[in-house]
Motif scaffolding. Structure first.
Motif, PDB file in Angstrom:
ATOM      1  N   ALA A 106       0.847  -1.096  -0.092  1.00 44.62           N
ATOM      2  CA  ALA A 106      -0.034  -0.012  -0.237  1.00 44.62           C
ATOM      3  C   ALA A 106       0.819   1.307  -0.106  1.00 44.62           C
ATOM      4  N   LEU A 107       0.287   2.227  -0.594  1.00 39.81           N
ATOM      5  CA  LEU A 107       1.318   3.530  -0.771  1.00 39.81           C
ATOM      6  C   LEU A 107       0.414   4.672  -1.137  1.00 39.81           C
ATOM      7  N   THR A 108       0.892   6.026  -1.422  1.00 37.21           N
ATOM      8  CA  THR A 108       0.229   7.002  -1.517  1.00 37.21           C
ATOM      9  C   THR A 108       1.454   7.755  -2.424  1.00 37.21           C
ATOM     10  N   ILE A 109       0.995   8.326  -3.797  1.00 32.01           N
ATOM     11  CA  ILE A 109       1.877   8.985  -4.604  1.00 32.01           C
ATOM     12  C   ILE A 109       1.277  10.255  -4.779  1.00 32.01           C
ATOM     13  N   HIS A 110       1.799  11.160  -4.251  1.00 31.89           N
ATOM     14  CA  HIS A 110       1.263  12.618  -3.903  1.00 31.89           C
ATOM     15  C   HIS A 110       1.939  13.586  -4.940  1.00 31.89           C
ATOM     16  N   ARG A 111       1.096  14.139  -5.978  1.00 33.33           N
ATOM     17  CA  ARG A 111       1.368  15.185  -6.901  1.00 33.33           C
ATOM     18  C   ARG A 111       2.679  15.011  -7.571  1.00 33.33           C
ATOM     19  N   HIS A 112       3.741  15.710  -7.251  1.00 29.34           N
ATOM     20  CA  HIS A 112       5.129  15.587  -7.892  1.00 29.34           C
ATOM     21  C   HIS A 112       5.931  14.630  -7.632  1.00 29.34           C
ATOM     22  N   GLN A 113       5.677  13.634  -6.598  1.00 25.28           N
ATOM     23  CA  GLN A 113       6.072  12.165  -6.866  1.00 25.28           C
ATOM     24  C   GLN A 113       5.952  11.361  -8.004  1.00 25.28           C
ATOM     25  N   HIS A 114       4.719  12.007  -9.001  1.00 31.52           N
ATOM     26  CA  HIS A 114       4.415  11.156  -9.861  1.00 31.52           C
ATOM     27  C   HIS A 114       5.813  11.326 -10.982  1.00 31.52           C
ATOM     28  N   PHE A 115       5.874  10.344 -11.976  1.00 28.02           N
ATOM     29  CA  PHE A 115       6.965  10.364 -13.000  1.00 28.02           C
ATOM     30  C   PHE A 115       6.833  11.426 -14.202  1.00 28.02           C
ATOM     31  N   HIS A 116       5.631  11.159 -14.738  1.00 33.63           N
ATOM     32  CA  HIS A 116       5.105  12.036 -15.897  1.00 33.63           C
ATOM     33  C   HIS A 116       4.566  13.537 -15.363  1.00 33.63           C
ATOM     34  N   THR A 117       5.278  14.431 -15.816  1.00 29.36           N
ATOM     35  CA  THR A 117       4.702  15.703 -15.465  1.00 29.36           C
ATOM     36  C   THR A 117       3.323  15.990 -15.583  1.00 29.36           C
ATOM     37  N   ARG A 118       2.610  15.398 -16.547  1.00 29.39           N
ATOM     38  CA  ARG A 118       1.142  15.524 -16.770  1.00 29.39           C
ATOM     39  C   ARG A 118       0.330  14.760 -15.848  1.00 29.39           C
ATOM     40  N   ASN A 119       0.865  14.074 -14.737  1.00 33.35           N
ATOM     41  CA  ASN A 119       0.449  13.392 -13.457  1.00 33.35           C
ATOM     42  C   ASN A 119       0.612  14.174 -12.439  1.00 33.35           C
ATOM     43  N   THR A 120       1.429  15.034 -12.232  1.00 34.53           N
ATOM     44  CA  THR A 120       1.692  15.640 -11.157  1.00 34.53           C
ATOM     45  C   THR A 120       0.809  16.646 -10.241  1.00 34.53           C
ATOM     46  N   ALA A 121      -0.547  16.766 -10.841  1.00 35.83           N
ATOM     47  CA  ALA A 121      -1.518  17.385 -10.144  1.00 35.83           C
ATOM     48  C   ALA A 121      -2.459  16.325  -9.444  1.00 35.83           C
ATOM     49  N   LEU A 122      -1.957  14.894  -9.521  1.00 37.36           N
ATOM     50  CA  LEU A 122      -2.822  13.792  -8.950  1.00 37.36           C
ATOM     51  C   LEU A 122      -2.191  13.518  -7.628  1.00 37.36           C
ATOM     52  N   SER A 123      -3.060  12.979  -6.807  1.00 35.25           N
ATOM     53  CA  SER A 123      -2.547  12.463  -5.646  1.00 35.25           C
ATOM     54  C   SER A 123      -3.629  11.115  -5.438  1.00 35.25           C
ATOM     55  N   CYS A 124      -2.720   9.914  -5.390  1.00 33.20           N
ATOM     56  CA  CYS A 124      -3.259   8.475  -5.508  1.00 33.20           C
ATOM     57  C   CYS A 124      -2.893   7.824  -4.414  1.00 33.20           C
ATOM     58  N   THR A 125      -3.826   7.222  -3.764  1.00 35.27           N
ATOM     59  CA  THR A 125      -3.724   6.238  -2.655  1.00 35.27           C
ATOM     60  C   THR A 125      -4.134   4.777  -2.965  1.00 35.27           C
ATOM     61  N   SER A 126      -3.458   3.877  -2.836  1.00 32.64           N
ATOM     62  CA  SER A 126      -3.535   2.529  -3.299  1.00 32.64           C
ATOM     63  C   SER A 126      -3.394   1.510  -2.626  1.00 32.64           C
ATOM     64  N   HIS A 127      -4.065   0.224  -2.603  1.00 33.61           N
ATOM     65  CA  HIS A 127      -3.851  -0.770  -1.774  1.00 33.61           C
ATOM     66  C   HIS A 127      -4.093  -2.094  -2.371  1.00 33.61           C
ATOM     67  N   PRO A 128      -2.995  -3.070  -2.651  1.00 32.91           N
ATOM     68  CA  PRO A 128      -3.253  -4.343  -3.174  1.00 32.91           C
ATOM     69  C   PRO A 128      -4.281  -5.364  -2.824  1.00 32.91           C
ATOM     70  N   ILE A 129      -4.797  -5.962  -3.652  1.00 28.68           N
ATOM     71  CA  ILE A 129      -5.882  -6.855  -3.426  1.00 28.68           C
ATOM     72  C   ILE A 129      -5.542  -8.311  -3.867  1.00 28.68           C
ATOM     73  N   HIS A 130      -5.693  -9.220  -3.086  1.00 29.57           N
ATOM     74  CA  HIS A 130      -5.434 -10.585  -3.262  1.00 29.57           C
ATOM     75  C   HIS A 130      -6.775 -11.507  -3.620  1.00 29.57           C
ATOM     76  N   ASP A 131      -6.698 -12.592  -4.479  1.00 28.03           N
ATOM     77  CA  ASP A 131      -7.874 -13.288  -4.531  1.00 28.03           C
ATOM     78  C   ASP A 131      -7.794 -14.391  -3.544  1.00 28.03           C
ATOM     79  N   HIS A 132      -8.828 -15.405  -3.801  1.00 25.06           N
ATOM     80  CA  HIS A 132      -9.143 -16.294  -3.007  1.00 25.06           C
ATOM     81  C   HIS A 132      -7.998 -17.566  -2.874  1.00 25.06           C
ATOM     82  N   LEU A 133      -7.096 -17.387  -3.753  1.00 22.64           N
ATOM     83  CA  LEU A 133      -5.913 -18.050  -3.618  1.00 22.64           C
ATOM     84  C   LEU A 133      -4.711 -17.491  -2.824  1.00 22.64           C
TER      85      LEU A 133
END
Length: 289
Positions: A106-133
């Protein structure tokens, strides 16, 4: 830049799947997306007013399900926060979806931490999900393009995303093992409700979530070798509750069948030998004949 040959100043539009590829990707993840619907709705109700959208992606970083406010749709579609967009690190460099999948955390990539400059206005918080196996199936992401997204607000969002991801894993697991008894395999005082076991009529483990596999060292090989639930349910879990429930079921079957072991075994849907083992383990041998 060196690994994928990406240009941080690339201002092109996000890469996307074709309609056929998107349909195939949705079909491949369909059991999980079906289990996730109510959780996605609840999460969006919690974060939608803050200008966020909710995405459920597959393991390739492609959003397959989305929740967002209609007023924000045009903006998020332009940013590529939309079903069919490809957010892998190989395509977008460092970003909340692709990097969480690459690092399997799990992590958050906040604005200028994005690689592409076109994405640096975004803040994205994500968490992996696993299946039943217990395999990585995708992730849950909450993204915002608001400039006023504070670290405090992102922290609250991260907690909500983690809870929702665990809920999706648990619901997917229960759905996959609908005919089995589902046992919480962790400390009841902890919030990690995704540590679940699926146990059959003979008290054998037939499934385990990733959290349970990590906590109890369960592997596919141990499950295939007929792993007894009693071998992995130790102190500090819900073994006591499980045994009490099982003891009650066995005693009722014996009482309804005149304490006849063969008849009680048939009523419980187990073999006579299995019931004898249960009687010995549950301390009920004197109640049968």
């Amino acid at each position: 830049m060196s690994l994928y040959g990406l240009d941080p100043e690339d201002g092109g539009r996000p890469n996307t799947l074709t309609d056929v590829q998107l349909r195939e990707a949705r079909e491949a993840l369909e059991p999980m997306t079906r289990a996730a619907q109510a959780v996605l709705d609840r999460l969006f109700l919690a974060v939608g007013d803050t200008g966020c959208c909710v995405l459920l992606t597959n393991a390739d970083g492609v959003p397959l399900e989305r929740r967002g406010a209609a007023a924000d749709d045009e903006t998020f579609h332009r940013w590529g926060l939309w079903p069919g967009a490809i957010w892998s690190e190989a395509v977008e460099g460092t970003n909340g979806i692709g990097t969480a999948l690459a690092e399997h955390r799990a992590l958050t990539i906040h604005r200028h931490q994005h690689f592409h400059t076109r994405n640096t206005a975004l803040s994205c918080t994500s968490h992996p999900i696993h299946d039943h196996l217990g395999r990585l199936a995708g992730l849950l992401d909450v993204s915002s393009c608001r400039a006023d997204a504070t670290e405090g607000m992102l922290g609250l969002i991260a907690a909500a995303v983690a809870d929702a991801a665990r809920a999706i894993e648990a619901q997917t697991f229960r759905q996959a093992f609908a005919q089995a008894r589902i046992v919480l395999a962790g400390d009841p005082g902890e919030r990690n409700t995704a540590a679940l076991l699926a146990v059959d009529r003979d008290d054998l483990v037939i499934g385990a979530t990733r959290a349970a596999r990590l906590a109890l060292s369960i592997t596919d090989e141990r499950i295939a070798a007929q792993l007894a639930a009693s071998d992995v349910l130790g102190a500090g879990c819900v073994e006591t509750d499980l045994l009490e429930a099982e003891r009650g079921a066995v005693r009722r079957a014996l009482a309804l069948n005149g304490r006849n072991v063969s008849a009680a075994a048939r009523a419980l849907g187990v073999s006579r030998a299995t019931l004898h083992r249960k009687l010995h383990r549950l301390g009920l041998t004197r109640e049968a004949h």
